[in-house]
Scaffold this active site. Structure first.
Site, PDB file in Angstrom:
ATOM      1  N   CYS A   1       3.933   8.765   2.745  1.00  0.00           N
ATOM      2  CA  CYS A   1       5.118   8.234   3.414  1.00  0.00           C
ATOM      3  C   CYS A   1       5.191   6.710   3.325  1.00  0.00           C
ATOM      4  O   CYS A   1       6.115   6.101   3.837  1.00  0.00           O
ATOM      5  CB  CYS A   1       5.205   8.698   4.865  1.00  0.00           C
ATOM      6  SG  CYS A   1       3.847   8.077   5.860  1.00  0.00           S
TER       7      CYS A   1
ATOM      8  N   ARG B   1       6.146  10.150  14.022  1.00  0.00           N
ATOM      9  CA  ARG B   1       4.867   9.452  14.176  1.00  0.00           C
ATOM     10  C   ARG B   1       4.812   8.857  15.568  1.00  0.00           C
ATOM     11  O   ARG B   1       5.776   8.227  16.019  1.00  0.00           O
ATOM     12  CB  ARG B   1       4.760   8.342  13.140  1.00  0.00           C
ATOM     13  CG  ARG B   1       3.555   7.466  13.434  1.00  0.00           C
ATOM     14  CD  ARG B   1       3.346   6.376  12.478  1.00  0.00           C
ATOM     15  NE  ARG B   1       4.328   5.338  12.530  1.00  0.00           N
ATOM     16  CZ  ARG B   1       4.423   4.390  11.589  1.00  0.00           C
ATOM     17  NH1 ARG B   1       3.608   4.419  10.557  1.00  0.00           N
ATOM     18  NH2 ARG B   1       5.308   3.447  11.673  1.00  0.00           N
TER      19      ARG B   1
ATOM     20  N   HIS C   1       7.828  -4.971   7.738  1.00  0.00           N
ATOM     21  CA  HIS C   1       8.717  -3.913   8.233  1.00  0.00           C
ATOM     22  C   HIS C   1      10.182  -4.286   8.099  1.00  0.00           C
ATOM     23  O   HIS C   1      11.038  -3.423   7.962  1.00  0.00           O
ATOM     24  CB  HIS C   1       8.349  -3.548   9.667  1.00  0.00           C
ATOM     25  CG  HIS C   1       7.141  -2.691   9.704  1.00  0.00           C
ATOM     26  ND1 HIS C   1       5.879  -3.196   9.855  1.00  0.00           N
ATOM     27  CD2 HIS C   1       6.986  -1.365   9.483  1.00  0.00           C
ATOM     28  CE1 HIS C   1       5.010  -2.218   9.768  1.00  0.00           C
ATOM     29  NE2 HIS C   1       5.647  -1.095   9.549  1.00  0.00           N
TER      30      HIS C   1
ATOM     31  N   ARG D   1       9.606   6.510  12.492  1.00  0.00           N
ATOM     32  CA  ARG D   1       8.774   5.459  13.095  1.00  0.00           C
ATOM     33  C   ARG D   1       9.193   5.292  14.554  1.00  0.00           C
ATOM     34  O   ARG D   1      10.069   4.485  14.874  1.00  0.00           O
ATOM     35  CB  ARG D   1       8.948   4.140  12.342  1.00  0.00           C
ATOM     36  CG  ARG D   1       8.334   4.122  10.942  1.00  0.00           C
ATOM     37  CD  ARG D   1       8.530   2.770  10.275  1.00  0.00           C
ATOM     38  NE  ARG D   1       7.640   2.546   9.159  1.00  0.00           N
ATOM     39  CZ  ARG D   1       7.950   2.764   7.879  1.00  0.00           C
ATOM     40  NH1 ARG D   1       9.142   3.217   7.558  1.00  0.00           N
ATOM     41  NH2 ARG D   1       7.068   2.516   6.921  1.00  0.00           N
TER      42      ARG D   1
ATOM     43  N   ASN E   1       1.196   1.707   2.651  1.00  0.00           N
ATOM     44  CA  ASN E   1       1.400   0.284   2.969  1.00  0.00           C
ATOM     45  C   ASN E   1       0.143  -0.280   3.631  1.00  0.00           C
ATOM     46  O   ASN E   1      -0.381  -1.313   3.230  1.00  0.00           O
ATOM     47  CB  ASN E   1       2.592   0.097   3.916  1.00  0.00           C
ATOM     48  CG  ASN E   1       3.838   0.792   3.418  1.00  0.00           C
ATOM     49  OD1 ASN E   1       3.988   1.000   2.236  1.00  0.00           O
ATOM     50  ND2 ASN E   1       4.716   1.164   4.330  1.00  0.00           N
ATOM     51  N   ASP E   2      -0.313   0.428   4.643  1.00  0.00           N
ATOM     52  CA  ASP E   2      -1.529  -0.038   5.314  1.00  0.00           C
ATOM     53  C   ASP E   2      -2.770   0.282   4.500  1.00  0.00           C
ATOM     54  O   ASP E   2      -3.720  -0.496   4.486  1.00  0.00           O
ATOM     55  CB  ASP E   2      -1.625   0.578   6.719  1.00  0.00           C
ATOM     56  CG  ASP E   2      -0.784  -0.208   7.706  1.00  0.00           C
ATOM     57  OD1 ASP E   2      -0.818  -1.449   7.639  1.00  0.00           O
ATOM     58  OD2 ASP E   2      -0.070   0.407   8.512  1.00  0.00           O
TER      59      ASP E   2
ATOM     60  N   ARG F   1      -0.511  -7.524   4.563  1.00  0.00           N
ATOM     61  CA  ARG F   1       0.794  -7.160   3.987  1.00  0.00           C
ATOM     62  C   ARG F   1       1.911  -8.079   4.456  1.00  0.00           C
ATOM     63  O   ARG F   1       2.998  -8.097   3.893  1.00  0.00           O
ATOM     64  CB  ARG F   1       1.136  -5.686   4.293  1.00  0.00           C
ATOM     65  CG  ARG F   1       1.273  -5.388   5.752  1.00  0.00           C
ATOM     66  CD  ARG F   1       1.308  -3.901   6.037  1.00  0.00           C
ATOM     67  NE  ARG F   1       2.665  -3.376   6.110  1.00  0.00           N
ATOM     68  CZ  ARG F   1       2.975  -2.206   6.663  1.00  0.00           C
ATOM     69  NH1 ARG F   1       2.028  -1.422   7.143  1.00  0.00           N
ATOM     70  NH2 ARG F   1       4.208  -1.782   6.706  1.00  0.00           N
TER      71      ARG F   1
ATOM     72  N   GLU G   1      -4.370   5.943   6.542  1.00  0.00           N
ATOM     73  CA  GLU G   1      -3.976   4.553   6.290  1.00  0.00           C
ATOM     74  C   GLU G   1      -5.181   3.637   6.202  1.00  0.00           C
ATOM     75  O   GLU G   1      -5.021   2.432   6.028  1.00  0.00           O
ATOM     76  CB  GLU G   1      -3.100   4.041   7.440  1.00  0.00           C
ATOM     77  CG  GLU G   1      -1.873   4.858   7.685  1.00  0.00           C
ATOM     78  CD  GLU G   1      -1.024   4.270   8.786  1.00  0.00           C
ATOM     79  OE1 GLU G   1      -0.109   3.512   8.487  1.00  0.00           O
ATOM     80  OE2 GLU G   1      -1.282   4.590   9.963  1.00  0.00           O
TER      81      GLU G   1
HETATM   82  C1  PEP Z   1       2.220   2.848   5.948  1.00  0.00           C
HETATM   83  O1  PEP Z   1       1.360   2.106   6.436  1.00  0.00           O
HETATM   84  O2  PEP Z   1       2.281   3.139   4.730  1.00  0.00           O
HETATM   85  C2  PEP Z   1       3.255   3.428   6.819  1.00  0.00           C
HETATM   86  C3  PEP Z   1       4.085   4.342   6.374  1.00  0.00           C
HETATM   87  O3  PEP Z   1       3.332   2.939   8.092  1.00  0.00           O
HETATM   88  P1  PEP Z   1       4.021   1.526   8.442  1.00  0.00           P
HETATM   89  O4  PEP Z   1       4.594   0.972   7.175  1.00  0.00           O
HETATM   90  O5  PEP Z   1       5.044   1.776   9.469  1.00  0.00           O
HETATM   91  O6  PEP Z   1       2.856   0.748   8.929  1.00  0.00           O
HETATM   92 MG    MG Z   2       1.175   1.991   8.586  1.00  0.00          MG
END
Ligand code: PEP
Ligand code: MG
Length: 560
Positions: free
Chosen positions: A500, A331, A188, A295, A452-453, A463, A429
């Protein structure tokens, strides 16, 4: 001159003075001492220094946020005088003959754990305060200065690592770039750097003792290089490249006010990802069509206690009002894993990414979730707001959420408070959510794919683990097929699907996503105009693509 290489998380160039950030929770070495009285004297001096620091902070906070907001510094002053706490430190120094900083650090941890285990929520929250004052005492004892971001001149931050909470507290106007020893490209902190358009390098093998506040540095996010104490020639070259980058940015600005429409007429939404209310400026500056991911957990982290309903309401209201009728998708709380706040007291987990996080916390600790929902529903009255839930794995979770939503709605109605239940979507996710996306599509208003997740859970790659960056491949066929499945499931039931996660901002995939039928891309504000350019220069259908640009009439393009 010292040249080092690392991984770039944002392509940009910065030149400026360095500020070395020392970790708050630094490892304190245990040292045996002979003169216990001398250590206790040092402790007394550090305490006096802490008292005057806290008084200064209190006075400043009273002016800026009023007495109620400043009260926390009074609490810290009281804890600093706490007899049990001081006695425990003195005892440890005398009986174990250890250095004062070690005794403070250990006592701080013990007291924080004791507070954290108490039933009373107020006392639980004091665990973070005890840690805070212990860190302050240790800093005073070791002579490590605390950086005052408010009065700092713009600088390149050099650190071992940065937590999301440290990053989020920084005044973005003051940060020219980041260079860290640790960190992964999908953390993050890296996402925040991208969002703030800050040239940033991670994984730079620096010896922090050799780098000092006040040195000059160049951060080159294009080549993944950091140069400390560069030559004049390198500085001139960096300045020239910074000017060129600025010119490119200006050219992109010609696209402001234009639609995100392909040459053959397909329009898609390009929205912005933000982490806090202050980021709206970046979103508007880059002509975001809306906010596709706020977020909300960043309202919680970097704080010492839960944000109140009123605090949250004001933040959400401000976002929707400032976006003036454009869509804002908020979110709900996605705390846990790398996003930690001490007062949640989440405990240590073997596999935090597979652990107690996001919607799981909200469903287990309903009162935290209900406070957020109340604030969101109240703010929804002031603009075009939607909300979405993170980390969903089952239809049962959605049903459980809806039951809580009904409770909150009934409570607000009974109290006569103005509210609106906004559109509700979910984040996709997890592979589980992909596999049941047809069922989920019938229950919710939209999908937003968190790549991402989704990449982390599909490829079984943490990650956060920098060692695995080379294996973390969001272009993997499995991920792209999953995105197609999700988009098709949404469309089958008349719902929309967006992306996203960071992959949504990957210019190599923009054309592909549009052809796959993705309805929305929510990206770092700095990427919006770049993606708009790609969309406006492409055809969706491949045969039109072969006709060459300009041969197909694009009604919208002619108009704008
Ligand atoms: C994701 O997981 O792609 C996402 C947008 O949420 P975060 O990166 O905040 O976990
Ligand atoms: Mg996520």
């Amino acid at each position: 001159m010292l040249r080092l290489s690392g991984k770039s998380v944002y392509k940009g160039i910065a030149l400026g003075p360095v500020v070395v950030l020392k970790p708050h929770d630094q490892q304190i070495k245990r040292e045996t001492v002979e003169d216990a009285d001398g250590e206790i004297f040092r402790l007394g001096r550090a305490g006096a220094q802490a008292r005057s620091q806290l008084q200064e902070l209190y006075d400043k906070a009273v002016k800026e946020v009023g007495k109620a907001g400043a009260a926390i510094f009074e609490v810290h002053q009281m804890l600093l005088e706490d007899e049990d706490y001081l006695e425990a430190i003195h005892n440890m120094i005398r009986t174990e003959l250890v250095n004062a900083e070690y005794a403070v650090a250990v006592t701080g941890d013990n007291f924080a754990e004791m507070f954290g285990n108490m039933d009373d929520d107020y006392m639980k929250a004091r665990a973070a305060d005890i840690k805070d004052i212990s860190n302050r005492l240790v800093r005073n004892l070791t002579g490590d200065e605390e950086i005052d971001f408010a009065s700092m001149e713009p600088a390149i931050i050099v650190a071992n690592d940065l937590s999301p909470s440290e990053t989020v507290q920084m005044d973005k106007e003051k940060i020219l770039g980041f260079v860290t020893v640790h960190g992964s490209t999908n953390s993050h902190t890296a996402i925040l750097a991208r969002m703030m358009n800050i040239p940033a390098l991670i994984g730079v093998p620096m010896e922090l003792d050799k780098i000092h506040t006040g040195m000059t540095a160049i951060v080159d996010g294009f080549n993944g290089k950091a140069v400390f104490e560069p030559t004049e020639e390198l500085c001139r070259e960096a300045q020239m490249r910074m000017r060129e980058e600025e010119e490119k940015r200006q050219l992109l600005k010609n696209l402001k006010g234009k639609k995100n429409v392909t040459l053959d007429g397909r329009e898609i939404n390009i929205y912005a990802n933000i982490g806090n209310v202050g980021d709206i400026g970046y979103a508007l500056e880059n002509d975001a069509g809306g906010i596709g991911l706020f977020r909300s957990e960043f309202l919680y982290i970097g704080k010492i206690d839960f944000p109140t309903e009123e605090e949250q309401f004001q933040a959400y209201k401000k976002v929707v009002q400032n976006m003036a009728g454009k869509k804002v998708i908020i979110r709900t709380l996605d705390i846990g894993a790398d996003k930690q706040a001490d007062y949640f007291d989440l405990g240590k987990e073997e596999n935090p990414a597979l652990g107690y996080r996001a919607i799981r916390i909200c469903l287990k600790q309903k009162s935290i979730f209900k406070t957020q929902l109340r604030a969101l529903f109240r703010a929804a009255v002031f603009g075009d707001m939607s909300i979405m839930y993170p980390m969903i794995i089952s239809t049962q979770e959605v049903l459980q959420i809806y039951r809580i939503v009904d409770e909150v709605e009934a409570e607000l109605a009974k109290e006569g408070v103005p509210y609106k239940v906004p559109e509700q979507g979910i984040m996709i996710e997890t592979p589980a959510a992909v596999m049941i996306s047809e069922e989920l599509a019938q229950m919710v208003d939209f999908f937003s794919i968190g790549t991402n997740d989704l990449t982390q859970y599909t490829l079984a790659i943490d990650r956060q683990n920098a060692k695995l960056d080379d294996f973390y491949n969001p272009h993997h066929t499995a991920i792209l097929r999953m995105i197609q499945i999700v988009v098709d499931s949404a469309h089958k039931y008349g719902k929309w699907a967006g992306i996203c996660g960071e992959l949504g901002a990957d210019p190599e995939l923009t054309e592909k996503f549009v052809r796959m039928g993705v309805d929305e891309l929510s990206v770092s504000p700095s990427m919006i105009l770049k993606l708009r350019k790609i969309v406006r220069e492409m055809y969706v259908s491949s045969d039109k693509g072969q006709m060459g640009k300009g041969q197909t009439i694009n009604k919208e393009t002619e108009e704008d």
